[in-house]
Design an enzyme around this catalytic site. Structure first.
Site, PDB file in Angstrom:
ATOM      1  N   ARG A  33      -5.414  -0.785  10.238  1.00 13.79           N
ATOM      2  CA  ARG A  33      -6.124  -1.477  11.310  1.00 13.79           C
ATOM      3  C   ARG A  33      -6.369  -0.500  12.453  1.00 13.79           C
ATOM      4  NH1 ARG A  33      -7.078  -4.817   8.029  1.00 13.79           N
ATOM      5  NH2 ARG A  33      -6.499  -7.027   8.049  1.00 13.79           N
ATOM      6  N   GLU A  61     -14.773  -3.239  15.482  1.00 13.92           N
ATOM      7  CA  GLU A  61     -15.566  -2.962  14.285  1.00 13.92           C
ATOM      8  C   GLU A  61     -16.817  -3.824  14.305  1.00 13.92           C
ATOM      9  OE1 GLU A  61     -13.115  -3.445  10.834  1.00 13.92           O
ATOM     10  OE2 GLU A  61     -11.911  -1.697  11.317  1.00 13.92           O
ATOM     11  N   HIS A  63     -14.737   0.366   7.013  1.00  9.40           N
ATOM     12  CA  HIS A  63     -13.747  -0.626   6.549  1.00  9.40           C
ATOM     13  C   HIS A  63     -14.034  -0.992   5.081  1.00  9.40           C
ATOM     14  CE1 HIS A  63     -10.781  -3.838   8.135  1.00  9.40           C
ATOM     15  NE2 HIS A  63     -10.627  -3.716   6.824  1.00  9.40           N
ATOM     16  N   THR A  64     -14.173   0.029   4.280  1.00  7.97           N
ATOM     17  CA  THR A  64     -14.635  -0.188   2.907  1.00  7.97           C
ATOM     18  C   THR A  64     -13.587   0.175   1.858  1.00  7.97           C
ATOM     19  OG1 THR A  64     -16.602   0.124   1.537  1.00  7.97           O
ATOM     20  CG2 THR A  64     -15.693   2.104   2.539  1.00  7.97           C
ATOM     21  N   ILE A  80       0.839  -1.207   0.000  1.00  6.57           N
ATOM     22  CA  ILE A  80       0.000   0.000   0.000  1.00  6.57           C
ATOM     23  C   ILE A  80       0.873   1.256   0.000  1.00  6.57           C
ATOM     24  CG2 ILE A  80      -1.731   1.316   1.278  1.00  6.57           C
ATOM     25  CD1 ILE A  80      -2.631  -1.406   2.526  1.00  6.57           C
ATOM     26  N   ASP A 128     -10.988   4.602   8.287  1.00  9.56           N
ATOM     27  CA  ASP A 128     -11.742   3.534   7.616  1.00  9.56           C
ATOM     28  C   ASP A 128     -11.769   2.280   8.484  1.00  9.56           C
ATOM     29  OD1 ASP A 128     -13.189   2.536   5.328  1.00  9.56           O
ATOM     30  OD2 ASP A 128     -11.459   1.235   4.968  1.00  9.56           O
TER      31      ASP A 128
HETATM   32  N1  LIG Z   1      -8.635  -1.601   5.103  1.00 14.16           N
HETATM   33  C1  LIG Z   1      -8.466  -2.771   4.518  1.00 14.16           C
HETATM   34  O1  LIG Z   1      -9.422  -3.416   4.075  1.00 14.16           O
HETATM   35  C2  LIG Z   1      -7.072  -3.296   4.340  1.00 14.16           C
HETATM   36  C3  LIG Z   1      -6.735  -3.943   3.140  1.00 14.16           C
HETATM   37  C4  LIG Z   1      -5.417  -4.383   2.964  1.00 14.16           C
HETATM   38  C5  LIG Z   1      -4.509  -4.218   3.991  1.00 14.16           C
HETATM   39  N2  LIG Z   1      -4.893  -3.615   5.156  1.00 14.16           N
HETATM   40  C6  LIG Z   1      -3.931  -3.473   6.268  1.00 14.16           C
HETATM   41  O2  LIG Z   1      -2.809  -2.748   5.829  1.00 14.16           O
HETATM   42  C7  LIG Z   1      -1.627  -3.417   6.267  1.00 14.16           C
HETATM   43  C8  LIG Z   1      -0.508  -3.114   5.300  1.00 14.16           C
HETATM   44  O3  LIG Z   1      -0.827  -3.697   4.045  1.00 14.16           O
HETATM   45  P1  LIG Z   1       0.308  -3.942   2.937  1.00 14.16           P
HETATM   46  O4  LIG Z   1      -0.319  -4.791   1.904  1.00 14.16           O
HETATM   47  O5  LIG Z   1       0.958  -2.664   2.561  1.00 14.16           O
HETATM   48  O6  LIG Z   1       1.312  -4.821   3.809  1.00 14.16           O
HETATM   49  P2  LIG Z   1       2.832  -5.171   3.516  1.00 14.16           P
HETATM   50  O7  LIG Z   1       3.101  -5.126   2.078  1.00 14.16           O
HETATM   51  O8  LIG Z   1       3.124  -6.411   4.276  1.00 14.16           O
HETATM   52  O9  LIG Z   1       3.626  -3.964   4.191  1.00 14.16           O
HETATM   53  C9  LIG Z   1       3.618  -3.710   5.561  1.00 14.16           C
HETATM   54  C10 LIG Z   1       4.627  -2.614   5.844  1.00 14.16           C
HETATM   55  O10 LIG Z   1       4.539  -2.260   7.234  1.00 14.16           O
HETATM   56  C11 LIG Z   1       5.857  -2.105   7.708  1.00 14.16           C
HETATM   57  N3  LIG Z   1       5.919  -2.267   9.148  1.00 14.16           N
HETATM   58  C12 LIG Z   1       5.748  -3.391   9.884  1.00 14.16           C
HETATM   59  N4  LIG Z   1       5.921  -3.119  11.191  1.00 14.16           N
HETATM   60  C13 LIG Z   1       6.228  -1.790  11.274  1.00 14.16           C
HETATM   61  C14 LIG Z   1       6.561  -0.918  12.328  1.00 14.16           C
HETATM   62  N5  LIG Z   1       6.622  -1.354  13.593  1.00 14.16           N
HETATM   63  N6  LIG Z   1       6.832   0.374  12.039  1.00 14.16           N
HETATM   64  C15 LIG Z   1       6.805   0.820  10.755  1.00 14.16           C
HETATM   65  N7  LIG Z   1       6.508   0.029   9.698  1.00 14.16           N
HETATM   66  C16 LIG Z   1       6.216  -1.261   9.973  1.00 14.16           C
HETATM   67  C17 LIG Z   1       6.685  -3.134   6.960  1.00 14.16           C
HETATM   68  O11 LIG Z   1       8.051  -2.750   7.002  1.00 14.16           O
HETATM   69  P3  LIG Z   1       9.213  -3.632   6.262  1.00 14.16           P
HETATM   70  O12 LIG Z   1       8.829  -3.710   4.820  1.00 14.16           O
HETATM   71  O13 LIG Z   1      10.434  -2.828   6.477  1.00 14.16           O
HETATM   72  O14 LIG Z   1       9.192  -4.952   6.953  1.00 14.16           O
HETATM   73  C18 LIG Z   1       6.075  -3.020   5.574  1.00 14.16           C
HETATM   74  O15 LIG Z   1       6.713  -1.985   4.862  1.00 14.16           O
HETATM   75  C19 LIG Z   1      -2.028  -4.906   6.307  1.00 14.16           C
HETATM   76  O16 LIG Z   1      -1.226  -5.629   7.232  1.00 14.16           O
HETATM   77  C20 LIG Z   1      -3.459  -4.845   6.752  1.00 14.16           C
HETATM   78  O17 LIG Z   1      -3.564  -4.901   8.158  1.00 14.16           O
HETATM   79  C21 LIG Z   1      -6.139  -3.141   5.342  1.00 14.16           C
END
Ligand SMILES: NC(=O)c1ccc[n+]([C@@H]2O[C@H](COP(=O)([O-])OP(=O)(O)OC[C@H]3O[C@@H](n4cnc5c(N)ncnc54)[C@H](OP(=O)(O)O)[C@@H]3O)[C@@H](O)[C@H]2O)c1
Length: 315
Positions: free
Chosen positions: A232, A261, A280-281, A153, A256
């Site tokens: 989250r 929730e 959460h949309t 993201i 969101d």
């Molecule tokens: N609203 C929704 O429906 C929806 C949909 C999709 C995802 N999400 C949420 O969004 C999150 C991220 O999604 P994504 O696909 O981008 O995940 P991702 O590709 O796994 O990326 C997660 C990022 O968070 C970083 N991170 C982990 N712990 C951290 C910390 N303590 N401080 C700073 N950065 C940290 C990681 O760092 P490194 O790369 O350096 O390890 C990585 O860059 C998901 O885990 C999920 O909970 C929500």
């Protein structure tokens, strides 16, 4: 030839998209619809499970798996990116993969929509009668966007924001380079909050990140910060957020996601004048059934070819 029998918790219109896409290359493949929740009594012939979030809307799965788990499953694919909505035992069996990245553009666009809405006073500027007055709208160009978490993201959002002339400052967990030219590294979370006009949370919810946005961090925010959470609810100490909104340290929160929730009726975040809440949309799109199928079927090809699966959450 590798058997492809999928037990899927997706809605049937989603399963139909997968069936149609499988028909060309895997005519023997089957998709069997199964109930949502803790997977139990699955068809024994199914070697692949397609699961929806389990621990949601107040439900919490038992700490131990149901008898017979993992049935015939050799691979479990989750339709979500985050893994916090599933019980721990799910990750101690067959390989588990996520749909990481499948909705990243939707989420990045939603974060930008929140930024546009705030800066351009949408929808308040739409007129309904002849009483026109002019509201100065805030330019985005030259403002600073903070991004906490720089995965699928964060990376998509950074590209889009930079294209708009927005400065991007980011923080990730590891020391890995951002890989997007022009993204500046924050020294730490306090530096990130101090520099950002708009700040998007895009990190997973883990033990280390629960309430990572606490009173102390909010105290470092540039006064009037616009906080946007599309990741989250548990990342934010909501009591501390309400205080920061009350005293103006945070000027606006576009949320969101919340914890829990849905929030119970009467919760202060529903009515706070500086909060915009959506249910959460942000990831859900008119194309979701195709986005989810794309992520799953790309991994299915790896599975069938005996290659390592992408976006492994265990193993
Ligand atoms: N609203 C929704 O429906 C929806 C949909 C999709 C995802 N999400 C949420 O969004 C999150 C991220 O999604 P994504 O696909 O981008 O995940 P991702 O590709 O796994 O990326 C997660 C990022 O968070 C970083 N991170 C982990 N712990 C951290 C910390 N303590 N401080 C700073 N950065 C940290 C990681 O760092 P490194 O790369 O350096 O390890 C990585 O860059 C998901 O885990 C999920 O909970 C929500």
């Amino acid at each position: 030839m590798t058997q492809v029998i999928i037990a899927s918790q997706l809605d049937e219109d989603y399963n139909d998209v997968i069936r149609q896409r499988l028909a060309a290359h895997h005519p023997q493949a089957q998709v069997i619809g199964v109930p949502v929740g803790v997977p139990s009594d699955l068809p024994p012939q199914a070697n692949i499970l397609l699961l929806r979030p389990i621990n949601v809307r107040g439900y919490s799965a038992p700490d131990t798996p149901p008898p017979g788990w993992p049935y015939g499953a050799e691979w479990v694919h989750l339709v979500s990116s985050g893994i916090d909505f599933y019980p721990q035992w799910l990750f101690s069996g067959p390989p588990v993969t996520t749909s990481r990245g499948s909705a990243a553009d939707n989420l990045a666009e939603f974060a930008l929509a929140a930024i546009f809405a705030a800066s351009k006073h949408l929808p308040d500027i739409w007129v309904k009668n002849a009483q026109w007055s002019f509201t100065p709208l805030r330019p985005l160009k030259g403002t600073t966007l903070g991004i906490l978490g720089f995965g699928a993201i964060g990376e998509r959002l950074a590209h889009k924001a930079l294209a708009l002339g927005i400065n991007v400052v980011a923080l990730r967990q590891s020391a890995a380079p951002f890989g997007v030219e022009g993204v500046q590294a924050a020294k730490d979370i306090h530096d990130l909050f101090a520099r950002a006009d708009h700040l998007v949370l895009a990190a997973p919810l883990t033990e280390a990140t629960r309430h990572i946005v606490d009173r102390d961090v909010l105290g470092s925010a540039k006064p009037g910060l616009h906080l946007i959470n599309i990741a989250r609810g548990g990342l934010v100490d909501q009591e501390a957020l309400v205080e920061a909104l009350d005293n103006g340290q945070v000027g606006l929160a576009s949320l969101d996601v919340t914890e829990p929730e849905p929030l119970p009726d009467g919760h202060p975040l529903y009515t706070h004048p500086r909060v915009r809440l959506s249910p959460h949309t942000s990831a859900i799109s008119t194309h979701s059934r195709h986005e989810i199928a794309d992520a799953f079927l790309a991994n299915l090809e790896r599975y069938v070819a005996g290659l390592e699966l992408a976006n492994l959450a265990n193993g």
